[in-house]
Design a protein around this motif. Sequence first.
Motif, short mmCIF file in Angstrom:
data_model
loop_
_atom_site.label_atom_id
_atom_site.label_comp_id
_atom_site.label_asym_id
_atom_site.label_seq_id
_atom_site.Cartn_x
_atom_site.Cartn_y
_atom_site.Cartn_z
N ARG A 25 59.39 -93.16 -43.22
CA ARG A 25 60.92 -93.07 -42.91
C ARG A 25 61.23 -92.00 -44.79
O ARG A 25 61.75 -91.55 -44.10
CB ARG A 25 61.03 -94.56 -42.67
N ASP A 26 60.45 -92.40 -44.75
CA ASP A 26 60.02 -91.30 -46.77
C ASP A 26 59.92 -89.79 -46.34
O ASP A 26 60.86 -89.20 -46.50
CB ASP A 26 59.75 -91.54 -47.70
N ALA A 27 58.76 -90.05 -45.40
CA ALA A 27 58.77 -88.54 -44.95
C ALA A 27 59.54 -87.98 -44.07
O ALA A 27 60.13 -86.44 -44.47
CB ALA A 27 57.08 -88.18 -43.86
N ILE A 28 60.40 -88.88 -43.29
CA ILE A 28 61.39 -88.39 -42.43
C ILE A 28 62.25 -87.90 -43.38
O ILE A 28 62.75 -86.44 -43.62
CB ILE A 28 61.83 -89.26 -41.10
N THR A 29 62.95 -87.94 -43.98
CA THR A 29 63.80 -88.43 -45.26
C THR A 29 63.97 -87.48 -45.69
O THR A 29 64.87 -86.44 -45.86
CB THR A 29 64.34 -89.72 -46.26
N ARG A 30 63.08 -86.63 -46.41
CA ARG A 30 62.45 -85.67 -47.15
C ARG A 30 63.11 -84.85 -46.44
O ARG A 30 63.11 -83.13 -46.73
CB ARG A 30 61.39 -85.68 -47.58
N ALA A 31 62.18 -84.57 -45.24
CA ALA A 31 61.69 -83.44 -43.98
C ALA A 31 63.25 -83.09 -43.42
O ALA A 31 64.01 -82.19 -44.10
CB ALA A 31 61.23 -83.49 -42.79
N VAL A 32 63.54 -83.78 -43.57
CA VAL A 32 65.91 -83.90 -43.37
C VAL A 32 66.56 -82.65 -44.23
O VAL A 32 67.08 -81.92 -44.37
CB VAL A 32 66.26 -85.09 -42.86
N VAL A 33 65.79 -83.58 -45.77
CA VAL A 33 67.00 -82.78 -47.13
C VAL A 33 66.30 -81.39 -47.46
O VAL A 33 67.36 -80.68 -47.65
CB VAL A 33 66.83 -84.12 -48.27
N ARG A 34 64.83 -81.53 -46.86
CA ARG A 34 64.42 -79.93 -47.41
C ARG A 34 65.21 -79.21 -46.40
O ARG A 34 65.22 -77.82 -46.83
CB ARG A 34 62.41 -79.95 -47.00
N THR A 35 64.89 -79.33 -45.07
CA THR A 35 65.46 -78.28 -44.02
C THR A 35 66.80 -77.89 -44.59
O THR A 35 67.51 -77.14 -44.64
CB THR A 35 66.05 -79.34 -43.09
N ALA A 36 67.48 -79.48 -44.93
CA ALA A 36 69.31 -78.59 -45.04
C ALA A 36 69.00 -77.85 -46.13
O ALA A 36 70.03 -77.02 -46.40
CB ALA A 36 69.91 -79.67 -45.82
N ALA A 37 68.51 -78.23 -47.48
CA ALA A 37 68.26 -77.33 -48.32
C ALA A 37 67.78 -75.55 -48.23
O ALA A 37 68.76 -74.77 -48.73
CB ALA A 37 67.32 -77.57 -49.54
N ARG A 38 66.40 -75.74 -47.32
CA ARG A 38 66.23 -74.37 -46.83
C ARG A 38 67.62 -73.08 -46.44
O ARG A 38 68.28 -72.62 -46.30
CB ARG A 38 65.47 -74.69 -45.35
N VAL A 39 67.73 -74.21 -45.26
CA VAL A 39 69.86 -73.97 -44.74
C VAL A 39 70.87 -73.13 -45.51
O VAL A 39 70.95 -71.98 -45.06
CB VAL A 39 70.49 -74.42 -43.94
N SER A 40 70.87 -73.43 -46.73
CA SER A 40 71.53 -73.81 -48.23
C SER A 40 71.25 -72.62 -48.65
O SER A 40 72.39 -71.71 -48.46
CB SER A 40 71.58 -74.83 -48.67
N LYS A 41 69.72 -71.89 -48.68
CA LYS A 41 70.15 -70.80 -49.15
C LYS A 41 70.22 -70.20 -48.09
O LYS A 41 70.29 -69.09 -48.79
CB LYS A 41 68.46 -71.21 -50.02
N ARG A 42 70.01 -69.60 -47.20
CA ARG A 42 69.87 -68.45 -45.97
C ARG A 42 70.96 -69.01 -45.86
O ARG A 42 71.37 -67.62 -46.13
CB ARG A 42 69.10 -68.92 -45.00
#
Lengths: 252, 252
Positions: free
Chosen positions: B228-245
Amino acid sequence: MSAVQSVQRAFSVLRSLSVGPAGVSEIAERTELPKSTVARLLSTLVDIGAVEQSDSASTYGLGETLVELSAAAAPGRNIVSISRPHLQDLVDLLEEDAGVGVLDGRGVYYLDQVNAGQEVQLRDWTGETVDAHVVSSGLVLMAFSSDEEQAAMLADPFSPWCERSITDPVAIIRRLESVRRDGFAWTMEEMAEGINSVAAPVFDPTGSVIGAIHVHGPAYRFPDPDRRDAITRAVVRTAARVSKRVAGSLEP
Amino acid sequence: MSAVQSVQRAFSVLRSLSVGPAGVSEIAERTELPKSTVARLLSTLVDIGAVEQSDSASTYGLGETLVELSAAAAPGRNIVSISRPHLQDLVDLLEEDAGVGVLDGRGVYYLDQVNAGQEVQLRDWTGETVDAHVVSSGLVLMAFSSDEEQAAMLADPFSPWCERSITDPVAIIRRLESVRRDGFAWTMEEMAEGINSVAAPVFDPTGSVIGAIHVHGPAYRFPDPDRRDAITRAVVRTAARVSKRVAGSLEP
DNA sequence: GCAACTGTTCCACAATGCGGAACAAATGCC
DNA sequence: GGCATTTGTTCCGCATTGTGGAACAGTTGC
């Protein structure tokens, strides 16, 4: 070599705004230009529409003109967002699923789809790639590709996906010619038994194909033989509208 | 009032290129400017990156800089195309469907989805709107909205979608606070029985939310309690990447 | 081969953009 | 409230900067 200073500075101002809206003083600081110069540049950029000043207050942000220009600069990059409302219209009209795809090698990559929500429906191919020669979108995309690209795609043999798939290169070439002439393509149970589809091309402002709009459905009900022409026209018209908007036009 | 001539002319050149690439002479004709002036403006625009000259030949087209600027000008307008590859990465990693949505009133409009292709999968909500308070994307979008927007959304009562939907405004407010603190939201069978989802926010360069990235799946297997924690981190990280782009950065 | 196009470079001229400084209008701070 | 510090806007003399004709240099095509 001899660059136009004021233009460079204008873009320097625009760049500084890309990290977020700001006022004259802050922009002057970011760009290391005199305030008065920044004010002058901003006022012309506002005239042009490259910058918008937020109503009443005096902070500036990037403007619509840039969006229009970029739409022309990278046609297709925003094809999905532009297509969606038009796909929705198609779905409302035809009550079958509609989608948009782009060429990916010798295949079609399905970018997006709007679902008609019928009880019996095809599975969603969004995000997947299908051989171009067995689907209407693929035929359209091949037909309107440049001669070199087309030749490259025709160089290797094609594989069948089902009984009625057409794989003979000569037959395919003849077919592409007629698609090019007609401006649309139908495929009848060539990708899989029981699936029919129509597609029409989306062009960028230079006249190159950048994508295809399609509608598909189960063969037992699509296309209704009485409405086949109407369906074709609707798809062609939709693709033409999307082409227009992709080119930067603002009218729907 | 006093506009900078060269900047106006530079944009005049850019506009003339939006109908299609052209050479110096043709641009001079379209814009009714002297050839030498056009050549000079073009050379600076090329330096800047607002114009690209096609390799070898001497025709000019609009350049990447404009795309970057427009990405900053209208953040979110291209969120779909930017998100797609990152959604795909999420799907590859987590083997559940991932999608992106935006706020639409008090609901979430699902813009796009990448399918994991599992045998058992949720139906695709792309193109539909779901009440914000029952899905993780909605909670994230509400949580990071401005105070006024949030207040407006909380003004009217909420309807339940299923047994476990939370509709009590006080409970929702408390929840939004923790979402804002955490930077993500989980919903467990609140929209429909048997469906769980996580979401994280996508921001534009000014720091406003413009969308949410989510992953969802059937409750019996998602989330795997050990991951569960890993999933959460993956989603948060992805959203952050998209924000950047979305903000115009070019690195993935 | 000349002709009719391209795009690029040069340079004298002055128009154009420049930027300091003075002004006006908000905002902040005690 | 009023003084202080910020904001954005305007003015105007100076010269830097951009201008555009003309001359040059490559391409393409009768």
